[in-house]
Design an enzyme around this catalytic site. Structure first.
Site, PDB file in Angstrom:
ATOM      1  N   ARG A  43      -8.254  23.032 -12.944  1.00 19.44           N
ATOM      2  CA  ARG A  43      -9.299  22.006 -12.845  1.00 19.44           C
ATOM      3  C   ARG A  43     -10.313  21.999 -11.774  1.00 19.44           C
ATOM      4  NH1 ARG A  43      -7.057  17.862 -16.014  1.00 19.44           N
ATOM      5  NH2 ARG A  43      -8.976  16.764 -15.944  1.00 19.44           N
ATOM      6  N   ARG A  47     -13.938  17.078 -10.749  1.00 19.65           N
ATOM      7  CA  ARG A  47     -13.157  16.363  -9.975  1.00 19.65           C
ATOM      8  C   ARG A  47     -13.661  16.249  -8.622  1.00 19.65           C
ATOM      9  NH1 ARG A  47      -6.934  16.207 -11.938  1.00 19.65           N
ATOM     10  NH2 ARG A  47      -7.400  14.561 -13.252  1.00 19.65           N
ATOM     11  N   ARG A  56     -22.909  14.501 -13.330  1.00 18.21           N
ATOM     12  CA  ARG A  56     -22.072  14.039 -14.470  1.00 18.21           C
ATOM     13  C   ARG A  56     -22.461  12.470 -14.369  1.00 18.21           C
ATOM     14  NH1 ARG A  56     -17.340  13.776 -16.641  1.00 18.21           N
ATOM     15  NH2 ARG A  56     -18.146  12.158 -17.494  1.00 18.21           N
ATOM     16  N   ASP A  92     -12.580  20.444 -22.610  1.00 13.41           N
ATOM     17  CA  ASP A  92     -11.529  19.870 -22.574  1.00 13.41           C
ATOM     18  C   ASP A  92     -10.627  20.072 -23.550  1.00 13.41           C
ATOM     19  OD1 ASP A  92     -10.129  17.124 -20.849  1.00 13.41           O
ATOM     20  OD2 ASP A  92      -9.614  16.884 -22.897  1.00 13.41           O
ATOM     21  N   TYR A 167      -1.295  13.508 -27.543  1.00 13.16           N
ATOM     22  CA  TYR A 167      -2.364  12.832 -27.688  1.00 13.16           C
ATOM     23  C   TYR A 167      -2.809  12.059 -29.112  1.00 13.16           C
ATOM     24  CZ  TYR A 167      -3.490  14.031 -22.745  1.00 13.16           C
ATOM     25  OH  TYR A 167      -3.311  14.030 -21.255  1.00 13.16           O
TER      26      TYR A 167
HETATM   27  O1  CP3 Z   1     -10.073  23.399 -14.939  1.00 10.37           O
HETATM   28  C1  CP3 Z   1     -11.399  22.979 -15.174  1.00 10.37           C
HETATM   29  O2  CP3 Z   1     -11.887  22.752 -14.257  1.00 10.37           O
HETATM   30  C2  CP3 Z   1     -11.955  23.135 -16.478  1.00 10.37           C
HETATM   31  C3  CP3 Z   1     -12.058  21.856 -17.040  1.00 10.37           C
HETATM   32  C4  CP3 Z   1     -11.078  20.827 -17.631  1.00 10.37           C
HETATM   33  C5  CP3 Z   1     -10.982  19.672 -18.026  1.00 10.37           C
HETATM   34  N1  CP3 Z   1      -9.963  19.533 -18.755  1.00 10.37           N
HETATM   35  C6  CP3 Z   1     -12.196  18.831 -17.693  1.00 10.37           C
HETATM   36  C7  CP3 Z   1     -11.865  17.191 -17.506  1.00 10.37           C
HETATM   37  C8  CP3 Z   1      -9.808  21.483 -18.141  1.00 10.37           C
HETATM   38  C9  CP3 Z   1      -9.159  22.918 -18.074  1.00 10.37           C
HETATM   39  C10 CP3 Z   1      -8.946  20.382 -18.695  1.00 10.37           C
HETATM   40  C11 CP3 Z   1      -7.761  20.690 -19.659  1.00 10.37           C
HETATM   41  C12 CP3 Z   1      -6.962  19.388 -19.985  1.00 10.37           C
HETATM   42  N2  CP3 Z   1      -7.692  18.166 -20.326  1.00 10.37           N
HETATM   43  C13 CP3 Z   1      -5.954  19.145 -19.959  1.00 10.37           C
HETATM   44  C14 CP3 Z   1      -4.875  20.546 -19.471  1.00 10.37           C
HETATM   45  C15 CP3 Z   1      -4.906  20.579 -17.925  1.00 10.37           C
HETATM   46  C16 CP3 Z   1      -3.952  19.599 -17.172  1.00 10.37           C
HETATM   47  O3  CP3 Z   1      -4.550  19.096 -16.235  1.00 10.37           O
HETATM   48  O4  CP3 Z   1      -2.851  19.650 -17.655  1.00 10.37           O
HETATM   49  C17 CP3 Z   1      -5.162  18.171 -20.076  1.00 10.37           C
HETATM   50  C18 CP3 Z   1      -3.746  17.579 -20.348  1.00 10.37           C
HETATM   51  C19 CP3 Z   1      -6.358  17.443 -20.645  1.00 10.37           C
HETATM   52  C20 CP3 Z   1      -6.423  15.882 -21.100  1.00 10.37           C
HETATM   53  C21 CP3 Z   1      -7.427  15.170 -20.041  1.00 10.37           C
HETATM   54  N3  CP3 Z   1      -8.792  15.005 -20.003  1.00 10.37           N
HETATM   55  C22 CP3 Z   1      -6.859  14.306 -18.945  1.00 10.37           C
HETATM   56  C23 CP3 Z   1      -5.300  14.222 -18.615  1.00 10.37           C
HETATM   57  C24 CP3 Z   1      -7.761  14.029 -18.139  1.00 10.37           C
HETATM   58  C25 CP3 Z   1      -8.074  13.249 -17.063  1.00 10.37           C
HETATM   59  C26 CP3 Z   1      -8.205  11.745 -16.899  1.00 10.37           C
HETATM   60  C27 CP3 Z   1      -8.712  11.306 -15.619  1.00 10.37           C
HETATM   61  O5  CP3 Z   1      -9.934  10.875 -15.647  1.00 10.37           O
HETATM   62  O6  CP3 Z   1      -8.051  11.316 -14.800  1.00 10.37           O
HETATM   63  C28 CP3 Z   1      -9.238  14.298 -18.986  1.00 10.37           C
HETATM   64  C29 CP3 Z   1     -10.557  14.221 -18.637  1.00 10.37           C
HETATM   65  C30 CP3 Z   1     -11.270  15.244 -18.041  1.00 10.37           C
HETATM   66  N4  CP3 Z   1     -11.357  16.467 -18.377  1.00 10.37           N
HETATM   67  C31 CP3 Z   1     -12.177  15.038 -16.824  1.00 10.37           C
HETATM   68  C32 CP3 Z   1     -12.381  16.620 -16.457  1.00 10.37           C
HETATM   69  C33 CP3 Z   1     -13.404  16.947 -15.426  1.00 10.37           C
HETATM   70  C34 CP3 Z   1     -12.343  13.658 -16.131  1.00 10.37           C
HETATM   71  C35 CP3 Z   1     -13.270  13.262 -16.877  1.00 10.37           C
HETATM   72  C36 CP3 Z   1     -14.287  12.325 -16.124  1.00 10.37           C
HETATM   73  O7  CP3 Z   1     -14.777  12.794 -14.692  1.00 10.37           O
HETATM   74  O8  CP3 Z   1     -15.138  11.539 -16.586  1.00 10.37           O
END
Ligand code: CP3
Length: 365
Positions: A43, A47, A56, A92, A167
């Site tokens: 991640r 973030r 974004r 994602d 999910y």
């Molecule tokens: O590593 C990286 O930076 C690449 C981007 C990446 C995202 N999601 C971007 C994202 C990666 C590798 C993921 C994988 C992902 N997504 C996983 C596996 C990794 C882990 O953390 O265990 C999982 C379980 C997800 C499902 C998911 N999508 C979650 C739990 C969330 C976070 C919710 C939150 O807002 O806290 C997302 C949304 C997400 N995926 C964001 C990003 C940058 C946030 C979206 C936003 O900012 O609007």
């Protein structure tokens, strides 16, 4: 030469050429000596970065994943800023599932939310297999990135069948994964049909990324730690194995990661990856014994440590490097993703520190 061939050529090039195949990251994944211990952060894109939040500001998460220009820029941001040894594609785990016809959204602060949770055979049948055309924006973004990144490797990724299924069955994030487990125990045929279909979608999605030129892939089974080893072996391992076996001839290292998987590391190592990701709960020397001598390890600094004063961070980085020293290969990472409240400067300092402490001046490539 078609772009497709160019992607393959980038992976197969002469290891002395300084391309991604010769990078510290790919070498460590392959358990070969390198100039230093490579480091990247799960991640890392998004973030904690202000430049990410800016880009974004008016674009929804899923939409940003479907715009190759944005994907490229966001993927490059942490590489420019921190000097990490690998980029990870901005996307994602639910992107391919949406491409397979599932109505879902990523809700800020919550995560993926599915409109109609999967509960029947018909629901599973509606998840259709995907081809390159269903995710052409990913193909395009990877090709742009491979050109932009030069010698820095790009990691492609996907969610593993269990984490994706959770999910889909729960309809959103879940602490207990109760509905998913109820389906597993109560309707095992339906469970295997769902996990099998998700394995196909995941494999196809990773194949698109490999064909477009990624230098490694990571299969995220983030929530697998919710299962006992026996249930993991019975309900999950065969499906993750199918994904990883499907990439055996891809010519790129495969990384397999989950959270809370201390008791599952031996079984997860049998899924067929080249590198096993470890969270912060299991010291890397203990993890290495469970994983075995023929795989590299990745991890495992507690992401919360990055919120502590620098001397604490430094001591913990030293400890992780020390405990990783006995592994046949070590890719430094966090034990899970970067927390949004992390100061980006700390990440930059960690990269420099890992490089400094692990430098092997004798390595001449
Ligand atoms: O590593 C990286 O930076 C690449 C981007 C990446 C995202 N999601 C971007 C994202 C990666 C590798 C993921 C994988 C992902 N997504 C996983 C596996 C990794 C882990 O953390 O265990 C999982 C379980 C997800 C499902 C998911 N999508 C979650 C739990 C969330 C976070 C919710 C939150 O807002 O806290 C997302 C949304 C997400 N995926 C964001 C990003 C940058 C946030 C979206 C936003 O900012 O609007």
């Amino acid at each position: 030469m078609s772009t497709d061939t160019a992607g393959t050529a980038a992976r197969d090039e002469d290891p002395r050429s300084g391309g991604p195949a010769d990078s510290a990251f790919v070498r460590a994944c392959r358990r070969q000596p390198g100039p230093h211990t490579p480091v990247w952060f799960m991640r890392q894109a998004g973030r904690s970065l202000p430049e990410y939040r800016e880009i974004r500001a008016n674009v929804a998460m899923l939409e940003s994943c479907r715009r190759p220009d944005l994907v490229t820029e966001i993927t490059l941001q942490p590489v420019r800023r921190h000097g990490v040894d690998a980029a990870i594609l901005f996307s994602d785990i639910v992107v391919p599932v949406a491409a397979a016809g599932v109505d879902l959204d990523i809700v800020p602060g919550t995560g993926p939310v599915v409109a109609e949770p999967v509960a029947s055979r018909e629901d599973v049948e509606r998840i259709h297999p995907i081809t390159r055309d269903d995710v052409s924006y990913v193909d395009e973004a990877v090709r742009m990135l491979v050109k932009e990144l030069g010698g820095t490797p790009l990691i492609g990724f996907a969610g593993a069948p269990f984490t994706l299924a959770s999910y889909l069955v729960e309809g959103g994030p879940s602490r207990t994964h109760a509905k998913t487990k109820a389906l597993m125990y109560g309707a095992p045929h339906l469970w295997h049909a769902l996990a099998g279909r998700l394995a196909e979608v995941t494999l196809a999605f990773l194949r698109v990324q490999v064909d477009a030129g990624v230098s490694a892939v990571q299969l995220f089974d983030s929530w697998a730690g919710a299962l006992s080893e026996a249930d993991y072996r019975r309900f999950v391992l065969p499906h993750s194995q199918a994904v990883l076996a499907g990439l055996a001839d891809a010519g790129v290292p495969r990384i397999h990661f989950g959270v809370g998987t201390g008791e599952l590391l031996t079984a997860m190592a049998e899924a067929g990856a080249d590198v096993v990701g470890v969270d912060w709960r299991t010291p890397l020397d203990v993890a290495t014994r469970r994983i075995g001598p023929d795989k590299a390890v990745q991890g495992n600094l507690d992401p919360c440590v990055l919120l502590a004063p620098w001397p604490v961070v430094e001591a913990e980085v030293r400890r992780v490097l020390e405990q990783g020293r006995g592994a046949p290969g070590h890719v430094f990472n966090l034990g899970h993703g970067v927390l949004p409240e992390t100061h980006p400067e700390v990440l930059t300092r960690v990269v420099a520190l890992v490089h400094e402490l692990s430098a092997r001046p004798a390595h001449q490539g």
